[in-house]
Every structure is written in structure tokens, then in C-alpha cells.
Design a protein around this motif. Structure first.
Motif, PDB file in Angstrom:
ATOM      1  N   VAL A   5       0.819  -1.214   0.000  1.00 40.72           N
ATOM      2  CA  VAL A   5       0.000   0.000   0.000  1.00 40.72           C
ATOM      3  C   VAL A   5       0.854   1.266   0.000  1.00 40.72           C
ATOM      4  CG1 VAL A   5      -1.729   1.325   1.282  1.00 40.72           C
ATOM      5  CG2 VAL A   5      -1.951  -1.163   1.093  1.00 40.72           C
ATOM      6  N   ALA A  99      -4.580  -6.381  -0.726  1.00 40.39           N
ATOM      7  CA  ALA A  99      -3.661  -5.386  -0.182  1.00 40.39           C
ATOM      8  C   ALA A  99      -2.889  -6.065   0.939  1.00 40.39           C
ATOM      9  CB  ALA A  99      -4.430  -4.183   0.360  1.00 40.39           C
ATOM     10  N   THR A 101      -0.055  -5.258   3.551  1.00 41.66           N
ATOM     11  CA  THR A 101       0.654  -4.101   4.089  1.00 41.66           C
ATOM     12  C   THR A 101       1.184  -4.354   5.491  1.00 41.66           C
ATOM     13  OG1 THR A 101       0.393  -1.761   4.714  1.00 41.66           O
ATOM     14  CG2 THR A 101      -1.568  -3.142   4.863  1.00 41.66           C
ATOM     15  N   ARG A 105      -4.171  -2.234  10.417  1.00 40.01           N
ATOM     16  CA  ARG A 105      -5.467  -2.204   9.757  1.00 40.01           C
ATOM     17  C   ARG A 105      -6.237  -0.912  10.061  1.00 40.01           C
ATOM     18  NH1 ARG A 105      -8.978  -6.169   7.673  1.00 40.01           N
ATOM     19  NH2 ARG A 105      -7.266  -7.656   7.951  1.00 40.01           N
ATOM     20  N   LEU A 109      -6.766   0.722   6.238  1.00 41.09           N
ATOM     21  CA  LEU A 109      -8.063   0.667   5.572  1.00 41.09           C
ATOM     22  C   LEU A 109      -8.709   2.039   5.397  1.00 41.09           C
ATOM     23  CD1 LEU A 109      -7.582  -2.349   5.832  1.00 41.09           C
ATOM     24  CD2 LEU A 109      -9.995  -2.618   6.424  1.00 41.09           C
ATOM     25  N   ARG A 118     -10.475   1.282  -1.640  1.00 44.60           N
ATOM     26  CA  ARG A 118     -10.753   0.131  -0.783  1.00 44.60           C
ATOM     27  C   ARG A 118     -11.629  -0.930  -1.459  1.00 44.60           C
ATOM     28  NH1 ARG A 118     -12.709   0.188   5.553  1.00 44.60           N
ATOM     29  NH2 ARG A 118     -13.298  -2.008   5.675  1.00 44.60           N
ATOM     30  N   PHE A 121     -10.483  -4.218  -3.554  1.00 41.53           N
ATOM     31  CA  PHE A 121      -9.764  -5.352  -2.975  1.00 41.53           C
ATOM     32  C   PHE A 121     -10.695  -6.421  -2.420  1.00 41.53           C
ATOM     33  CE2 PHE A 121      -6.653  -1.975  -3.020  1.00 41.53           C
ATOM     34  CZ  PHE A 121      -5.565  -2.642  -3.566  1.00 41.53           C
ATOM     35  N   PHE A 124      -7.667  -8.006   2.584  1.00 35.88           N
ATOM     36  CA  PHE A 124      -6.690  -7.120   3.208  1.00 35.88           C
ATOM     37  C   PHE A 124      -5.900  -7.944   4.225  1.00 35.88           C
ATOM     38  CE2 PHE A 124     -10.471  -4.717   2.172  1.00 35.88           C
ATOM     39  CZ  PHE A 124      -9.973  -3.662   1.436  1.00 35.88           C
ATOM     40  N   CYS A 126      -3.020  -7.400   7.059  1.00 37.19           N
ATOM     41  CA  CYS A 126      -2.294  -6.408   7.839  1.00 37.19           C
ATOM     42  C   CYS A 126      -1.492  -7.118   8.928  1.00 37.19           C
ATOM     43  CB  CYS A 126      -3.282  -5.413   8.431  1.00 37.19           C
ATOM     44  SG  CYS A 126      -4.294  -4.558   7.185  1.00 37.19           S
TER      45      CYS A 126
END
Length: 215
Positions: A5, A99, A101, A105, A109, A118, A121, A124, A126
Motif C-alpha cells: 500500500v 492489499a 501491508t 489495519r 483501511l 478500498r 480489494f 486485506f 495487515c
């Protein structure tokens, strides 16, 4: 396609560097802009970065001050040119997107939401979702499991060595991106190097098509 990200999709330079400056100044350990930028270049998650750079200080306190500073400053974040168009094209071609990263979070986000990215995706991943983050391959493996995809059919796109190292460790093809057109990303040996997001489309779409027709 797995995307880092910060520094890849979003220009978060001022958002993150200013938070490092604020957090350290708040405990009486001010740093220069160039020193704060060196923290950013490590590519580690927030607590690991503070632990590495200030091992004698309270990592949790620094992380708290860091997040408090950022809470109302998402306006400092902007998507890089072509981000929305590239993600839309990938989705329309049938790609699953994640994503991946090292940013928490609660911060990552809202950043993607504020930038209008957002909803592109499917997944996610994190730091809270894994025991080990990039450059450990667990971060990528977690995303692939959630997407229901195998490593040989995936790409990792990132702007730092930890992204590319994680891709190598997970046996995922990698694209190193440098929006500043610096060649340093080549040192981590990505499969491809690009200097803007639109450049990834022919790489991903053409090579995935080529893979599909191989016996």
C-alpha cells in the motif's frame, strides 16, 4: 495480484514521516526530516521500526503517539497516478486483488477508503492477521489462502526490498515500482521494474495469458 500500500498505491510519505517526527519529539527525542525518512525506508511494521531505531524507548508509547497524530490527517494521503484505473482494469480482467501491508489495519483501511481504492480489494492482510509480516513469506501466504490462489499464479507489487524479499520467499513473481524513478529497487531482484502503476498492466495481463495457454 498482491499490492503493498504505502509507496506503491498511495503516496503516504508526508503522512508517515510527519508521524515519526511527532512521536519522537513528544518523548524528547526529536529527529531531522532525513532521519525520519530513513525510518520509512526500512519498510518494517511500525512497532518493529521503532524497536529497531529506538531500542531503549517504549515502543508501545511511540506507536500510540504515532497513530494519534495520524488519526485526523488522512487528507495528507493521495493515490499515485493511475491507481484507480489500474485496479479497475485488473478487476475487469478477472483478477483477484489483495492489499498486503505492514501498516496497521486501523490506519491502512481508512487510507484506502479515503483514496477511493478500498472497494477494489477482495482481501486485506495487515500485521494483525499474521505472526510474521513482510519480508516473511507468511504475509503473502495468508493473502493467497484467503484468495484461494496458488503462488505460481500470483504477483506481488511493491516499492521496497521487504516486498520483493517476501515475494521471493513465497515463490511469487514480483514487480518492483519506483515512482521517483530511482533504480535502487533493482537491488532486491524483482522480476520486473516499473516507474508508474499503468506499466504493470501489460506485464500482469500478458504474462498471465501466456501462462494460461501453456500445456
Amino acid at each position: 495480484v498482491l499490492f503493498d500500500v504505502d509507496g506503491t498505491l498511495l503516496n503516504t510519505h508526508e503522512f508517515i514521516v510527519s508521524a515519526y517526527e511527532h512521536a519522537l519529539a513528544s518523548i524528547g527525542r526529536p529527529v531531522t526530516r532525513s532521519e525520519a525518512e530513513a525510518y520509512l525506508l526500512l519498510g518494517k511494521n511500525l512497532r518493529a521500526t521503532y524497536a529497531h531505531m529506538m531500542p531503549d524507548e517504549d515502543t508501545e508509547l511511540l506507536a500510540t503517539r504515532h497513530h494519534e497524530f495520524q488519526r485526523d490527517r488522512f487528507h495528507l494521503i493521495q493515490p499515485f497516478n493511475g491507481a484507480r484505473e489500474v485496479l479497475n482494469a485488473l478487476k475487469n480482467s478477472g483478477q483477484k486483488l489483495a492489499a498486503v501491508t505492514n501498516r496497521a489495519r486501523a490506519s491502512a483501511l481508512p487510507s484506502l477508503e479515503n483514496a477511493g481504492l478500498r472497494d477494489f480489494f477482495d482481501v486485506f492482510v495487515c500485521p494483525e492477521d499474521t505472526l510474521r509480516t513482510k519480508p516473511d513469506p507468511e504475509h503473502i501466504h495468508t493473502a493467497l489462502r484467503a484468495l484461494g490462489r496458488e503462488a505460481e499464479n500470483a504477483w506481488m507489487v511493491g516499492d521496497t526490498a521487504v516486498d520483493i524479499e517476501a515475494a521471493h520467499a513465497a515463490n511469487v513473481r514480483s514487480i518492483g515500482i519506483s515512482h521517483s524513478k530511482q533504480e535502487g529497487i533493482r537491488e532486491s531482484r524483482p522480476h520486473h521494474v516499473v516507474f508508474s502503476l499503468p506499466e504493470i498492466l501489460p506485464i500482469v495481463l500478458m504474462e498471465n495469458t501466456r501462462d494460461d495457454v501453456q500445456p
